[in-house]
Design a protein around this motif. Sequence first.
Motif, PDB file in Angstrom:
ATOM      1  N   UNK A 168     -45.838  41.661  85.286  1.00  0.00           N
ATOM      2  CA  UNK A 168     -46.348  40.342  84.969  1.00  0.00           C
ATOM      3  C   UNK A 168     -46.626  39.573  86.260  1.00  0.00           C
ATOM      4  N   UNK A 169     -47.519  38.614  86.176  1.00  0.00           N
ATOM      5  CA  UNK A 169     -47.828  37.751  87.316  1.00  0.00           C
ATOM      6  C   UNK A 169     -47.966  36.324  86.814  1.00  0.00           C
ATOM      7  N   UNK A 170     -47.626  35.369  87.670  1.00  0.00           N
ATOM      8  CA  UNK A 170     -47.709  33.956  87.309  1.00  0.00           C
ATOM      9  C   UNK A 170     -49.125  33.455  87.549  1.00  0.00           C
ATOM     10  N   UNK A 171     -49.651  32.766  86.554  1.00  0.00           N
ATOM     11  CA  UNK A 171     -51.007  32.232  86.623  1.00  0.00           C
ATOM     12  C   UNK A 171     -50.938  30.726  86.422  1.00  0.00           C
ATOM     13  N   UNK A 172     -51.541  29.974  87.333  1.00  0.00           N
ATOM     14  CA  UNK A 172     -51.587  28.513  87.237  1.00  0.00           C
ATOM     15  C   UNK A 172     -52.971  28.073  86.774  1.00  0.00           C
ATOM     16  N   UNK A 173     -52.974  27.158  85.822  1.00  0.00           N
ATOM     17  CA  UNK A 173     -54.242  26.660  85.290  1.00  0.00           C
ATOM     18  C   UNK A 173     -54.177  25.147  85.188  1.00  0.00           C
ATOM     19  N   UNK A 174     -55.187  24.485  85.680  1.00  0.00           N
ATOM     20  CA  UNK A 174     -55.245  23.023  85.619  1.00  0.00           C
ATOM     21  C   UNK A 174     -55.673  22.605  84.216  1.00  0.00           C
ATOM     22  N   UNK A 175     -54.780  21.905  83.528  1.00  0.00           N
ATOM     23  CA  UNK A 175     -55.060  21.490  82.152  1.00  0.00           C
ATOM     24  C   UNK A 175     -55.854  20.180  82.097  1.00  0.00           C
ATOM     25  N   UNK A 176     -55.480  19.234  82.937  1.00  0.00           N
ATOM     26  CA  UNK A 176     -56.167  17.933  82.924  1.00  0.00           C
ATOM     27  C   UNK A 176     -56.211  17.335  84.325  1.00  0.00           C
ATOM     28  N   UNK A 177     -57.207  16.482  84.531  1.00  0.00           N
ATOM     29  CA  UNK A 177     -57.364  15.765  85.793  1.00  0.00           C
ATOM     30  C   UNK A 177     -57.447  14.276  85.483  1.00  0.00           C
ATOM     31  N   UNK A 178     -56.561  13.516  86.095  1.00  0.00           N
ATOM     32  CA  UNK A 178     -56.517  12.063  85.896  1.00  0.00           C
ATOM     33  C   UNK A 178     -57.054  11.415  87.172  1.00  0.00           C
ATOM     34  N   UNK A 179     -58.282  10.947  87.104  1.00  0.00           N
ATOM     35  CA  UNK A 179     -58.963  10.466  88.318  1.00  0.00           C
ATOM     36  C   UNK A 179     -59.587   9.097  88.076  1.00  0.00           C
ATOM     37  N   UNK A 180     -60.071   8.499  89.179  1.00  0.00           N
ATOM     38  CA  UNK A 180     -60.851   7.254  89.170  1.00  0.00           C
ATOM     39  C   UNK A 180     -60.080   6.075  88.567  1.00  0.00           C
TER      40      UNK A 180
ATOM     41  N   UNK B 111     -49.154  39.132  81.431  1.00  0.00           N
ATOM     42  CA  UNK B 111     -48.979  40.564  81.591  1.00  0.00           C
ATOM     43  C   UNK B 111     -50.284  41.216  82.021  1.00  0.00           C
ATOM     44  N   UNK B 112     -50.200  42.047  83.046  1.00  0.00           N
ATOM     45  CA  UNK B 112     -51.376  42.769  83.539  1.00  0.00           C
ATOM     46  C   UNK B 112     -51.565  44.014  82.685  1.00  0.00           C
ATOM     47  N   UNK B 113     -52.683  44.085  81.970  1.00  0.00           N
ATOM     48  CA  UNK B 113     -52.960  45.218  81.083  1.00  0.00           C
ATOM     49  C   UNK B 113     -53.822  46.255  81.801  1.00  0.00           C
ATOM     50  N   UNK B 114     -53.480  47.529  81.590  1.00  0.00           N
ATOM     51  CA  UNK B 114     -54.188  48.618  82.248  1.00  0.00           C
ATOM     52  C   UNK B 114     -54.510  49.711  81.238  1.00  0.00           C
ATOM     53  N   UNK B 115     -55.649  50.362  81.458  1.00  0.00           N
ATOM     54  CA  UNK B 115     -56.082  51.446  80.584  1.00  0.00           C
ATOM     55  C   UNK B 115     -55.543  52.753  81.138  1.00  0.00           C
ATOM     56  N   UNK B 116     -54.848  53.506  80.276  1.00  0.00           N
ATOM     57  CA  UNK B 116     -54.235  54.763  80.705  1.00  0.00           C
ATOM     58  C   UNK B 116     -54.622  55.894  79.754  1.00  0.00           C
ATOM     59  N   UNK B 117     -54.330  57.109  80.177  1.00  0.00           N
ATOM     60  CA  UNK B 117     -54.501  58.310  79.361  1.00  0.00           C
ATOM     61  C   UNK B 117     -55.956  58.491  78.933  1.00  0.00           C
ATOM     62  N   UNK B 118     -56.856  58.504  79.904  1.00  0.00           N
ATOM     63  CA  UNK B 118     -58.275  58.677  79.607  1.00  0.00           C
ATOM     64  C   UNK B 118     -58.595  60.153  79.364  1.00  0.00           C
ATOM     65  N   UNK B 119     -59.623  60.424  78.553  1.00  0.00           N
ATOM     66  CA  UNK B 119     -60.096  61.791  78.359  1.00  0.00           C
ATOM     67  C   UNK B 119     -60.812  62.315  79.601  1.00  0.00           C
ATOM     68  N   UNK B 120     -61.555  61.403  80.252  1.00  0.00           N
ATOM     69  CA  UNK B 120     -62.311  61.765  81.442  1.00  0.00           C
ATOM     70  C   UNK B 120     -61.699  61.019  82.621  1.00  0.00           C
ATOM     71  N   UNK B 121     -61.519  61.735  83.702  1.00  0.00           N
ATOM     72  CA  UNK B 121     -60.985  61.100  84.905  1.00  0.00           C
ATOM     73  C   UNK B 121     -62.004  60.088  85.414  1.00  0.00           C
ATOM     74  N   UNK B 122     -61.702  58.775  85.348  1.00  0.00           N
ATOM     75  CA  UNK B 122     -62.697  57.770  85.760  1.00  0.00           C
ATOM     76  C   UNK B 122     -63.087  57.892  87.219  1.00  0.00           C
ATOM     77  N   UNK B 123     -62.227  58.477  88.026  1.00  0.00           N
ATOM     78  CA  UNK B 123     -62.552  58.576  89.452  1.00  0.00           C
ATOM     79  C   UNK B 123     -63.661  59.580  89.703  1.00  0.00           C
TER      80      UNK B 123
END
Length: 514
Positions: A220-232, A151-163
């Motif tokens: 939401x967005x899909x995130x891929x992460x390499x857990x293990x590498x089987x090499x050599x 889930x993409x989290x965002x900050x909302x309802x600020x006291x000061x306009x960040x822009x």
Amino acid sequence: MNGIGGEEVTARAGPARPLEWKFAQVFGERAFGEEVQEVDIISAIEFDKTGDHLATGDRGGRVVLFNRTDTRDHGGNRRDLETADYSPSRHPEFHYKTEFQSHEPEFDYLKSLEIEEKINKIRWCQTANSALFLLSTNDKTIKFWKVQEKKVKKVCDMNVDPSKALGNGIVCSSISTSSKPCIANGGCVNRTFNYLSTDFSFPPGGIPFLHLPRVMSHETSSVARCRRIYAHAHDYHINSISNNSDGETFISADDLRINLWNLEISSQSFNIVDVKPANMEDLTEVITSAEFHPSHCNMLAYSSSKGSIRLIDLRQSALCDTHCKLFEELEAPTSRSFFTEIIASISDIKFSKDGRHLLSRDYMTLKLWDINMESVPVATFQVHEHLRPKLCDLYENDSIFDKFECCLSGDGLRVATGSYSNLFRVFGCSEGSTEATTLEANKNPMMRQVQTPSRPSRSLGSLSRVGRRGTDSSGADTNGNAFDFMTKLLHLAWHPTENSLACATSNSLYMYYA
């Protein structure tokens, strides 16, 4: 669409009727004359066990995932579906989910060898906590990937306009106390870049109140992460990987060895098959494909370049030098030629879902084996018999070394494989079936359908003789067009529970249903 249960009833009542294949969708369709980049050519296809996810790999080392959407769109109880004023989709519908770079090109400095990033095989693993797991391999390295929704989290309802805020914390003369549409990192859509005032001043009437900003989860967005590498672990190119039914181990095979891995341990593997002779001049055959039994965790099969399939039992010994069963159909010595061993080489093997049968693909034929009968296949399907007079030409342009994959339907009643000119063939293997259909990978797959041969084939229930179907002695397709050996359909996969096929031609992925 014919369900699996319905097909079983048909099989008991008599031969299943030939399927009428229809186009479902296409991904990566190219325009006429459009040049295809080498890195975009699809090199692997695989459904997961549920059939709700599909993965493809390409020569650029990328893995692209698709997820099924029609089941969720048309979910609900029976009463809701009956009262709906539309008919639900009758075929699986997949949408693009995500993609990630699985492998990068490498260089082996010890052997002065370039290692391509091309994905050779993809295998799905068991899901856990709504996350997807899969294995992907190139010629040398296997990787274990975890894909999950974040889930993409965002900050909302600020006291000061960040822009309107400056780097030193001073803001312009107006302070926002109203909630504006928010974007990632706390910004707002309606930006007004007024940085001329550097003096802080309260708005008229002062600031009415202060409140805490809120962190909100949006899309939401899909995130891929390499857990293990089987090499050599492989000196030669990896041609197969296969998951074990125990959910904990898998095998990887190259030309001369098969290694057993534990998914949780990437630092070591166990060599269970080694066909490398003491003197390499004595080498007569190599391993071409390997597959675990779908339900018996101790059984696996591997094929060779001599056209044989060996079934081994891991309980017999740590190093399985001897096989428990050998499936091989010997050719008469009088019919042998220079090309006999080349076209006998098996490019792919697949177990049926129940593990009772093995399907193998050599250059000329598809063969269906009963694992309880080693001497002869229960059915042989001719795929390239019409190319036999052209073997010299095929040898000259290296097409004779093309490796076509094969697949079985979930109910075991049909088999399929690819051919040249972007054609693929579907054969019925139930008792009394004469189904032999040739289709072209485009939006009108039935345009190259051939007539069903009248000669019946050998069925699974009748073992008196081997049936050969689909024979076509001409050197052209059914429309009289010459075959195009540059356009070939090497990779395809059958949906595990429905009559649906995914086929890859160059960079395009075609989906069909029946």
